[in-house]
Enzyme design. Structure first.
Site, short mmCIF file in Angstrom:
data_model
loop_
_atom_site.label_atom_id
_atom_site.label_comp_id
_atom_site.label_asym_id
_atom_site.label_seq_id
_atom_site.Cartn_x
_atom_site.Cartn_y
_atom_site.Cartn_z
CB VAL A 277 10.70 23.19 -17.99
CG1 VAL A 277 11.68 21.89 -17.54
CG2 VAL A 277 10.62 23.65 -19.39
CB ALA A 278 10.31 24.13 -12.69
CB ILE A 280 5.15 19.48 -16.45
CG1 ILE A 280 4.13 20.81 -16.99
CG2 ILE A 280 4.62 18.41 -17.21
CD1 ILE A 280 4.04 21.27 -18.52
CD GLU A 282 10.14 17.05 -16.40
OE1 GLU A 282 8.90 17.71 -16.00
OE2 GLU A 282 11.09 17.59 -16.08
CG ASP A 324 -2.70 -24.36 -4.21
OD1 ASP A 324 -2.05 -23.75 -3.50
OD2 ASP A 324 -2.37 -24.58 -5.29
CG ASN A 691 12.29 20.67 -12.31
OD1 ASN A 691 11.57 20.11 -11.68
ND2 ASN A 691 12.65 20.45 -13.77
CG ASP A 695 12.16 16.76 -10.61
OD1 ASP A 695 11.38 17.09 -9.75
OD2 ASP A 695 11.39 16.95 -11.80
P1 ATP Z 1 -4.28 -29.17 -3.24
O1 ATP Z 1 -4.98 -27.92 -2.68
O2 ATP Z 1 -4.06 -30.18 -2.01
O3 ATP Z 1 -3.00 -28.84 -3.86
P2 ATP Z 1 -5.49 -29.84 -5.54
O4 ATP Z 1 -6.32 -28.72 -5.73
O5 ATP Z 1 -4.15 -29.71 -6.35
O6 ATP Z 1 -5.02 -30.14 -4.39
P3 ATP Z 1 -5.48 -32.27 -7.22
O7 ATP Z 1 -4.08 -32.39 -7.17
O8 ATP Z 1 -6.30 -31.85 -8.16
O9 ATP Z 1 -5.94 -31.17 -5.90
O10 ATP Z 1 -6.13 -33.42 -6.65
C1 ATP Z 1 -7.41 -33.56 -6.21
C2 ATP Z 1 -7.36 -35.01 -5.86
O11 ATP Z 1 -7.23 -35.87 -6.63
C3 ATP Z 1 -6.70 -35.33 -4.50
O12 ATP Z 1 -7.15 -35.13 -3.33
C4 ATP Z 1 -6.60 -36.85 -4.87
O13 ATP Z 1 -7.52 -37.68 -4.30
C5 ATP Z 1 -6.59 -37.13 -6.21
N1 ATP Z 1 -5.13 -37.08 -6.75
C6 ATP Z 1 -4.12 -36.13 -6.64
N2 ATP Z 1 -3.16 -36.62 -7.37
C7 ATP Z 1 -3.45 -37.86 -7.85
C8 ATP Z 1 -2.79 -38.80 -8.61
N3 ATP Z 1 -1.32 -38.41 -9.07
N4 ATP Z 1 -3.31 -39.85 -9.23
C9 ATP Z 1 -4.56 -40.02 -8.85
N5 ATP Z 1 -5.32 -39.24 -7.91
C10 ATP Z 1 -4.62 -38.26 -7.69
#
Ligand code: ATP
Length: 857
Positions: A277-278, A280, A282, A324, A691, A695
């Site tokens: 018991v001691a 393992i 658990e 992003d 234990n 523990d």
């Molecule tokens: P980020 O990395 O900047 O967040 P994202 O990957 O989210 O960008 P999106 O939002 O897909 O990119 O936008 C890509 C492109 O689409 C933008 O750079 C812009 O040119 C265009 N875009 C973004 N928003 C709109 C909108 N509401 N209407 C029309 N075009 C848009």
């Protein structure tokens, strides 16, 4: 109720509501009437059952058998003590599990979603649980449908209903009444069902059912999620199982050896059971859950919400972060500060090109105003609307003159958005989007001038949007993007700044120091992306590359593999490419965290080792797919979470080291005694006591250990690295052996000096050694004295309480008779303390040698 077969006016009547939605008093009333809009989880396990659950453990059952054996051989005192120990064990287990469960529940609550409603004519956001029948819900791409809805308006609305119908293709919805009878769920095109995913477009609907009355509610039993074990828990459970076999083998050997030596078989059996018991561990899986859940709670304070517990554990392994740009690296506070109208642009009717540009900015967006007249919506769009409305040539009349007839919402693949209006007996089509995506549908333009202007803006790190327009006399037969988005005339560009967050630069430096590569995956223009990446330090070396989606598509697999390590920015990438990049990095054995906010990011987020969604701008779908949500959308929060993840793992590792070394010490003591010709020094209940106290509290206190100083200055640990890596296995063996030898040395010495209290002394030395060990392993390398003795107050508290309990067991007459202990004199006690500190000093010496080795190259 057959809502799909009724007209919307009938449903308004039926549910006593209107297009403007319910008012707040009515909504409140309905909330009490219908209850919260949530799927009732599996019956919550009651506190009592959770407690009973503790007795299911095999080890506890073995102990209960031991209690029965003691009783049969007439040792009822032992029976009682074993029962008390079992009970205490259960309480500790219960408290641990209860805390973990509560922490998880709190996290779950925080990650619940919001719904957008129209109430008394105003758009409001409320937690999805507060939606009631009769509410008017506004839905758009990326959201999960919050309740069952009868649709009253749709704009290219597509919903994926696989969870209900099994059909993985998104269905195009409409608000038309369905007249045929017995329509199956999948064909009720004017309905939207709770928990399904909106992949495209926008719409509005009346809530017709909430909570368990929804279609998904009816099959909710199928959706109960099971508790998932984290990879570490799985590995440790596996380890504990293997260890159990070894320990049981040792115990059988111990039993046979003792028996052959002429010890009482029953006594030997009890000893063997106690050792099992001691030895393992658990408690390991439960304590890991606590460490993770408490760690996750701490992360929330730093704005990182863990949705899936294993992420708290694996965050420390992240070696690549794909982030992003907008909002994560930058502030998402857009301001349009340049507007350029193409010299080629032509007037339409009375509208000059300059006016058309402003008109386009006014018309083509999904921005709304709240009760304070503030603009709400996507920051890119609010910036554009804000700019145009402040312009001298802007005409407020446009807002009422132009009534939107159709729209083709923005999506990250097309990177465009189009809206259509009745216009002097004809139709006006306005499109905005990424520059090159607009140029490709505006045939008659000189692209060089436009591209040069775009480049100029982008080099300043600005996001550039282009506008195009056309007048058509007839609508195409089908309202699709392909039919509208062609043959447009280019008007101009709007450029906006979105400065990097001040914290991003530091956070990226921290990532580099922590051995984590940061790359940017963005839908934005490569030059804009490059400017921001350079400013924030993502692009550092001359060999770092920026690659666009188009270039990426042309790479052969081999080229991609070869270049992958030097690409730091992927611009204008599609969601599908994002997914492929993540896969390629994983193939190179990277442990990848990926951020995302859009509906199309979900596959990449799911595929990522740690999917990270944005709490503010993220869509429901991305949040559902993610392991972690950044409540402040801030890149810097990721590295804080990684730091916490590393700390959690370090602490789990320290805890494992502590528990297993203690167990190994107990085994060595009992196993070696007969081999060295000594009597077995501990009686079963003493073993169980050691234990229990080791523990219990000290083990938990490790979860509170602060992060080591160098935590972000060392490379990430390998994903599949064993928890025993870095010399832990050897440590467990040698320190355990030393503990055993110190105990047996004490025993031999005392017996030699005819001190009848040798058993109490060994018992004390063994207990106290564990405490010294706990203090010494707070750091892997630093001395306790440089760290500060009080650096982990919980541990100090745990050690003091344990010490107090041990003294009680030695000196309180009632406990003396139970634990067969005797009063130690002060000098004997001091001797025990001194002897047990050998462990502390030896481990401190081990760390000192490590430090020396580290200093000398
Ligand atoms: P980020 O990395 O900047 O967040 P994202 O990957 O989210 O960008 P999106 O939002 O897909 O990119 O936008 C890509 C492109 O689409 C933008 O750079 C812009 O040119 C265009 N875009 C973004 N928003 C709109 C909108 N509401 N209407 C029309 N075009 C848009």
């Amino acid at each position: 109720m057959n809502y799909h077969g009724q007209s919307t006016s009938k449903i308004y009547q039926e549910l006593n509501t209107s297009k403007q939605g319910l008012d707040s008093t009515e909504a409140e009333k309905r909330k009490t009437q219908y209850g919260p809009n949530e799927l009732v989880q599996k019956k919550k396990i009651s506190i009592f059952r959770l407690f009973l659950h503790q007795f299911k453990d095999v080890m506890i059952l073995i102990l209960l058998v031991a209690a029965v054996i003691s009783f049969i051989v007439g040792d009822s005192k032992d029976t009682i003590v074993i029962l008390i120990i079992v009970f205490l064990n259960a309480i500790i287990g219960f408290v641990q599990e209860y805390r973990a469960e509560k922490a998880m529940e709190a996290l779950k609550k925080m990650s619940s979603l919001n719904a957008t409603l129209r109430r008394a004519g105003t758009i409001v956001q409320v937690p999805a649980t507060e939606v009631v029948p009769g509410d008017i819900v506004i839905i758009e791409a990326g959201m999960l449908v919050p309740a069952d809805l009868r649709l009253i308006q749709t704009h290219v609305l597509k919903i994926e209903e696989a969870s209900l119908t099994g059909e993985s293709h998104a269905v195009t919805k409409s608000s038309d009444k369905i007249t045929s009878e017995n329509v199956p769920l999948g064909d009720r095109l004017n309905m939207a069902y709770k928990s399904t995913t909106i992949t495209n477009g926008r719409g509005e609907g009346i809530v017709v059912a909430t909570g368990m009355n929804t279609e998904i509610g009816r099959i909710a039993q199928l959706l109960q999620e099971d508790k998932v074990k984290t990879p570490l828990q799985k590995r440790l459970a596996d380890f504990a199982r293997k260890l159990s076999f070894a320990v049981i083998g040792i115990c059988i050997a111990l039993f046979i050896a003792g028996w052959l030596r002429g010890e009482q078989p029953i006594q030997m059996l009890l000893t063997a059971i106690s050792v099992a018991v001691a030895a393992i561990p658990e408690a390991l899986p439960a304590v890991i859950t606590i460490a993770l859940a408490l760690g996750a709670k701490r992360m929330v304070r730093q704005n990182a919400l863990i949705r899936k517990l294993p992420a708290a554990e694996t965050l420390g392994t992240v070696s690549y972060i794909c982030t992003d740009k907008t909002g994560t690296i930058t502030q998402n506070k857009m301001t349009v500060n340049d507007c350029w109208v193409s010299p080629e642009a032509k007037a339409i009717d009375d509208y000059s090109p300059e006016q058309l540009m402003l008109l386009g900015m006014e018309l083509n967006h999904d921005v709304t105003t709240d009760e304070n007249n503030e603009l709400v919506g996507d920051p890119t769009e609010t910036a554009l609307v804000d700019y145009t409305r402040k312009n001298n040539n802007y005409n407020p009349q446009w807002r009422t003159d132009f009534k939107r007839a159709y729209e083709l919402p923005f999506d990250s693949d097309r990177k465009r958005m189009t809206t259509v209006y009745p216009f002097n007996g004809k139709w006006l089509v306005v499109t905005k989007g990424a520059v090159e995506r607009l140029l490709s549908i505006c045939p008659a333009n000189k692209t060089e001038v436009i591209n040069a202007k775009t480049e100029q803006f982008a080099q300043e790190g600005k996001r550039v949007l282009a506008y195009a327009i056309k007048e058509i006399s007839e609508l195409p037969q089908q309202i699709t993007a392909e039919n509208f988005e062609k043959g447009l005339s280019f008007i101009g560009l709007a450029a906006m700044i979105d400065p990097p967050r001040a914290e991003s630069i530091q956070a990226i430096t921290d990532c580099h120091a922590a051995g984590i590569t940061v790359i940017m995956l963005t839908g934005d223009h490569p030059i804009t992306a490059k400017a921001i990446a350079t400013e924030t330090g993502i692009l550092q070396d001359a060999t770092d590359m920026v690659v666009t989606g188009t270039q990426l598509a042309k790479f052969t697999d081999q080229e991609f593999q070869d270049k992958l390590d030097s690409i730091k920015v992927f611009a204008r990438v599609s969601p599908e490419q994002k997914l492929n990049i993540v896969k390629a990095l994983q193939n190179k054995n990277h442990f990848v965290a990926v951020t995302g906010d859009g509906v199309n990011d979900a596959p990449a987020l799911k595929r990522a080792d740690i999917g990270v969604a944005m709490g503010i701008t993220g869509t429901d779908v991305s949040k559902e797919a993610a392991d972690m949500i950044l409540l402040d959308d801030n890149f810097a929060t990721i590295i804080l979470a990684v730091r916490e993840g590393r700390r959690i793992f370090d602490n789990i590792r320290k805890f494992v080291k502590y528990i297993l070394t203690g167990n190994s010490g107990e085994i060595w003591t009992i196993f070696l005694a007969p081999l060295l010709g000594l009597p077995i020094p501990l009686i079963p209940i003493q073993i169980l006591w050691v234990n229990l106290i080791s523990d219990g509290l000290p083990a938990l206190a490790f979860a509170a250990e602060p992060a080591e100083e160098n935590i972000l200055k060392r490379p990430p640990r390998k994903n599949n690295e064993s928890i025993f890596a870095g010399g832990i296995a050897t440590h467990i063996l040698w320190v355990g052996l030393l503990m055993g030898l110190v105990c047996l040395g004490t025993q031999a010495w005392a017996i030699h000096n005819e001190n009848s209290k040798w058993a109490t002394m060994v018992f004390t030395v063994l207990s106290l050694s564990q405490m010294g060990h706990a203090l010494a392993i707070r750091s892997d390398i630093k001395s306790l004295f440089t760290m500060g003795i009080f650096g982990n107050k919980q541990l100090i508290f745990a050690v003091l309480v344990t010490l107090g309990l041990q003294l009680a067991v030695i000196y309180m007459p009632f406990l003396q008779s139970v634990f067969r202990t005797q009063n130690l004199t002060l000098s004997e006690l001091a001797l025990c303390l001194g002897l047990s500190s050998i462990i502390f000093w030896s481990v401190e010496t081990e760390k000192w040698i490590k430090r020396l080795k580290k200093q000398s190259p």
